[in-house]
Design a protein around this motif. Structure first.
Motif, PDB file in Angstrom:
ATOM      1  N   ARG A  48       0.826  -1.195   0.000  1.00 57.10           N
ATOM      2  CA  ARG A  48       0.000   0.000   0.000  1.00 57.10           C
ATOM      3  C   ARG A  48       0.862   1.248   0.000  1.00 57.10           C
ATOM      4  NH1 ARG A  48      -2.804  -3.647   3.457  1.00 57.10           N
ATOM      5  NH2 ARG A  48      -1.397  -3.173   5.118  1.00 57.10           N
ATOM      6  N   VAL A  52      -2.249   5.335   2.441  1.00 58.08           N
ATOM      7  CA  VAL A  52      -3.209   4.340   2.898  1.00 58.08           C
ATOM      8  C   VAL A  52      -2.847   3.849   4.288  1.00 58.08           C
ATOM      9  CG1 VAL A  52      -4.217   2.103   2.411  1.00 58.08           C
ATOM     10  CG2 VAL A  52      -3.692   3.659   0.539  1.00 58.08           C
ATOM     11  N   VAL A 282      -5.120   7.120  -5.450  1.00 63.58           N
ATOM     12  CA  VAL A 282      -4.153   6.032  -5.585  1.00 63.58           C
ATOM     13  C   VAL A 282      -3.256   6.265  -6.798  1.00 63.58           C
ATOM     14  CG1 VAL A 282      -3.919   3.576  -6.129  1.00 63.58           C
ATOM     15  CG2 VAL A 282      -5.530   4.306  -4.374  1.00 63.58           C
ATOM     16  N   SER A 286       0.906   7.217  -7.257  1.00 63.71           N
ATOM     17  CA  SER A 286       1.741   6.237  -7.947  1.00 63.71           C
ATOM     18  C   SER A 286       2.460   6.798  -9.159  1.00 63.71           C
ATOM     19  CB  SER A 286       0.873   5.041  -8.391  1.00 63.71           C
ATOM     20  OG  SER A 286       0.219   4.450  -7.280  1.00 63.71           O
ATOM     21  N   ARG A 418     -11.596  -0.517  -1.666  1.00 64.82           N
ATOM     22  CA  ARG A 418     -10.324   0.203  -1.673  1.00 64.82           C
ATOM     23  C   ARG A 418      -9.167  -0.739  -2.011  1.00 64.82           C
ATOM     24  NH1 ARG A 418      -9.908   3.037   3.991  1.00 64.82           N
ATOM     25  NH2 ARG A 418      -7.951   3.792   3.083  1.00 64.82           N
ATOM     26  N   ASN A 419      -9.216  -1.949  -1.519  1.00 62.36           N
ATOM     27  CA  ASN A 419      -8.134  -2.889  -1.804  1.00 62.36           C
ATOM     28  C   ASN A 419      -8.048  -3.213  -3.290  1.00 62.36           C
ATOM     29  OD1 ASN A 419      -7.143  -3.055   0.748  1.00 62.36           O
ATOM     30  ND2 ASN A 419      -7.850  -5.119   1.168  1.00 62.36           N
ATOM     31  N   LEU A 422      -6.390  -0.372  -5.025  1.00 65.23           N
ATOM     32  CA  LEU A 422      -4.942  -0.460  -4.801  1.00 65.23           C
ATOM     33  C   LEU A 422      -4.309  -1.510  -5.696  1.00 65.23           C
ATOM     34  CD1 LEU A 422      -4.831  -0.202  -0.908  1.00 65.23           C
ATOM     35  CD2 LEU A 422      -3.782   1.406  -2.494  1.00 65.23           C
ATOM     36  N   HIS A 423      -4.983  -2.637  -5.830  1.00 71.18           N
ATOM     37  CA  HIS A 423      -4.433  -3.728  -6.628  1.00 71.18           C
ATOM     38  C   HIS A 423      -4.283  -3.315  -8.090  1.00 71.18           C
ATOM     39  CE1 HIS A 423      -3.711  -7.592  -8.412  1.00 71.18           C
ATOM     40  NE2 HIS A 423      -4.868  -7.576  -9.042  1.00 71.18           N
ATOM     41  N   SER A 426      -2.290   0.598  -8.226  1.00 75.97           N
ATOM     42  CA  SER A 426      -1.022   0.832  -7.542  1.00 75.97           C
ATOM     43  C   SER A 426      -0.120  -0.382  -7.696  1.00 75.97           C
ATOM     44  CB  SER A 426      -1.250   1.139  -6.057  1.00 75.97           C
ATOM     45  OG  SER A 426      -0.024   1.344  -5.394  1.00 75.97           O
ATOM     46  N   ASP A 427      -0.527  -1.533  -7.121  1.00 79.49           N
ATOM     47  CA  ASP A 427       0.306  -2.737  -7.206  1.00 79.49           C
ATOM     48  C   ASP A 427       0.626  -3.103  -8.655  1.00 79.49           C
ATOM     49  OD1 ASP A 427      -0.007  -2.795  -4.502  1.00 79.49           O
ATOM     50  OD2 ASP A 427      -1.358  -4.513  -4.461  1.00 79.49           O
TER      51      ASP A 427
END
Length: 604
Positions: A48, A52, A282, A286, A418-419, A422-423, A426-427
């Protein structure tokens, strides 16, 4: 559960994180090839950004009334949405969201639903039979269209080739997860087996230093038979895995991104515009100073909320995020035109040029359907790709969002938490944005002397004519940095093959981006001696893929024979997850939820 951030918290946390980045250097190159791919289990989906982690110090509030507050937007940022004025009142609140990796049973034993979707009672399955849903349960309604018929069995003596375009979309899996988490079954038309398969990480070995892709093949006897026509045969399943090389984030090309945000009335709510604000934050955290960001909003008409802005000026972007507000009708075509105009104006030669469309897909004003599709295709051919991000349940236009992305060198994801934001943003930001292979096609050729018949599981709307495999004018799918593709083909053997007998040859053909049309083709064979003797002797990642496909096929047709096998599917997934994987545990929880909603299988 994680709270939806209020805009002040998001702004303050972002500014803090960005200041820290300026001091310490957020964009140091890292050897992703040697970390995430080498150890996929340790990677997880929990990397994260700093803002976050700061927000997660607050206590999560499952369901709290919205608190109204007044935002005075800067004079150069118009208020968009229902009010149309430069100053207005916007309601925000902290809604409970389902965290990735936690099913309803894992998060306190109760289903969660922020915005109860519309419901309908009678659904017709692909085989024409009705779906028996227990009292009090429903299947979430979306604009999904009819369920595409499953690919038929093909006699290998008549046609030994299975040819299809790749697909790296993941929306179908996320829609199903969110729907099951709310205590309902997904509409069969939203279930696409390939998107379930491609939502999971199988830990394929990366290609060597000189290759773009690596092919992974494995075959074993089928454990779950969901086709009633195979009552007297033992099929095999061939797994085809394609792993792309991963670009170091420090080597990513400059990005010209245009966020196209639906601010119509249907986007009100924390799981819609609330998540869009978070997703924008996010992405902002990034990206680097050489990247350009624009924001276009649309309701009754399109508004340029932020002209192309270098991210050296992050304050202007944050002010634009603050100004988002929902209300009005949905003139998506006007917004799409404006977004592409901005993308062309800031076009980066040799860089990433992409429109990211955040919407529930509810278009009711202006161009729709095929007319809008042609507009998107034209810009895709001009080098501007499209990512569609679906938000909200109940009226999600899943069918069109998938079509738009597929026809514009793009990808489609559903953001339910939200996860997940992020995935995706961002990830896997580099993989979401930067393409390593264009018009990627796969062709599997079975030896008809060894194989009697076969069928491709999923990819129903990605079929390519066999003769067009080497026709490089035919559009196919795009694969981003570090992404993998998984496909399963079910087949039956004429007899046990000799160890050196070729069962199938898999070929992959693709065009290198920014190469003036350079095309490459790679291939790999699988022979009789490589066949696993049993499902249990196959690798954990193979068993996970086959179990995932079986689950998706049951959701597509809940009256099928495979419905009674859901408990065994869940057990196989948990066994494949031995050693710890939140992603796989989440999938097993989804199977358990679906099994409980469907109830005991009824003999037919």
């Amino acid at each position: 559960m994680l709270p939806i951030p209020s805009v002040p918290h998001l702004r303050a946390a972002l500014m803090t994180a960005l200041a820290l980045c300026a001091l310490s250097g957020c964009h140091q190159p890292r050897d992703v090839r040697n970390s995430s791919l080498a150890d996929p289990e340790a990677q997880g989906r929990d990397h994260r950004p700093a803002f976050v982690e700061a927000e997660e110090q607050e206590e999560a509030v499952p369901s709290e009334p919205a608190v109204a507050r007044t935002i005075v937007a800067p004079s150069h940022i118009p208020r968009v949405g229902g009010g149309g004025t430069s100053t207005g009142t916007m309601s925000t609140g902290t809604g409970g969201m389902s965290s990735r990796g936690m099913g309803a049973a894992q998060a306190g034993g109760r289903a969660r639903s922020l915005d109860p979707p519309d419901r309908f009672v009678h659904v017709i399955a692909a085989d024409g039979s009705g779906i028996a849903v227990p009292d009090g349960q429903a299947i979430t309604q979306t604009s999904a269209g009819a369920t595409a018929p499953a690919n038929p069995w093909t006699d290998a003596r008549q046609d030994a080739l299975a040819t299809f375009a790749v697909d790296v979309d993941t929306a179908s899996y996320t829609i199903a997860r969110a729907t099951l988490d709310s205590g309902q079954l997904p509409a069969p038309g939203t279930v696409r087996v390939e998107e379930f398969l491609n939502s999971l990480d199988y830990g394929y070995a990366p290609p060597d230093d000189h290759s773009v892709f690596a092919i992974d093949l494995e075959s074993a006897p089928a454990e779950f038979v969901v086709d009633p026509g195979l009552a007297t045969e033992q099929p095999q399943i061939l797994r085809v895995g394609l792993q792309g090389f991963e670009i170091d984030p420090g080597d990513r090309a400059p990005a010209n991104l245009v966020f196209l945000v639906d601010t119509s009335g249907s986007m009100q709510g924390p799981d819609r515009l609330g998540l869009v604000r978070y997703a924008l934050g996010v992405v902002l955290a990034s990206l680097g100073p050489d990247d350009t960001l624009s924001i276009v909003t649309y309701a009754g008409r399109a508004t340029t909320l932020l002209s192309p802005t270098r991210l050296e000026d992050r304050g202007a972007v944050l002010a634009a995020i603050d100004a988002l507000e929902a209300g009005g009708s949905t003139n998506g075509a006007d917004g799409v035109r404006t977004a592409y105009e901005l993308a062309r104006a800031a076009y980066v030669t040799g860089g990433i040029n992409r429109v990211i469309w955040c919407t529930d897909g509810d278009l009711n004003v202006g161009l729709t359907g095929d007319s809008l599709l042609r507009l998107i295709e034209e810009n895709g051919r001009a080098g501007i790709a499209l990512t569609t991000l679906g938000f909200g349940r109940g009226n999600l236009n899943d069918r069109d969002l998938e079509r738009f992305a597929d026809h514009a060198d793009g990808n489609y994801h559903f953001i339910d938490s939200r996860n997940e934001a992020l995935h995706v943003l961002s990830d896997e930001l580099v993989g979401t944005l930067e393409v390593i292979g264009r018009d990627v096609k796969i062709q599997v050729e079975f030896d008809p002397a060894v194989v009697s018949r076969y069928r491709l599981i999923g990819y129903e709307n990605r079929a390519v004519a066999d003769v067009d495999f080497r026709n490089d004018a035919v559009d196919a799918g795009e694969v981003g940095s570090g992404h993998s593709v998984t496909a399963l083909l079910e087949y039956t053997l004429r007899a046990r093959p000799a160890a050196d007998a070729v069962i199938a040859t898999t070929r992959v053909r693709y065009e290198l981006p920014d190469s003036n049309g350079e095309v490459r083709e790679i291939s790999r064979e699988i022979r009789g001696g490589e066949l696993r003797s049993s499902f249990d002797s196959a690798s954990p990642s193979y068993r996970l893929a086959v179990s995932t496909a079986a689950f998706a096929q049951v959701l597509r047709s809940p009256t099928s024979r495979g419905r009674s096998q859901l408990p065994a599917v869940e057990q196989a997934i948990r066994a494949a997850a031995a050693g710890g994987s939140l992603q796989r545990e989440e999938l097993a929880a989804m199977v358990s939820q679906a099994s409980a909603l469907l109830g005991p299988a009824v003999a037919r």
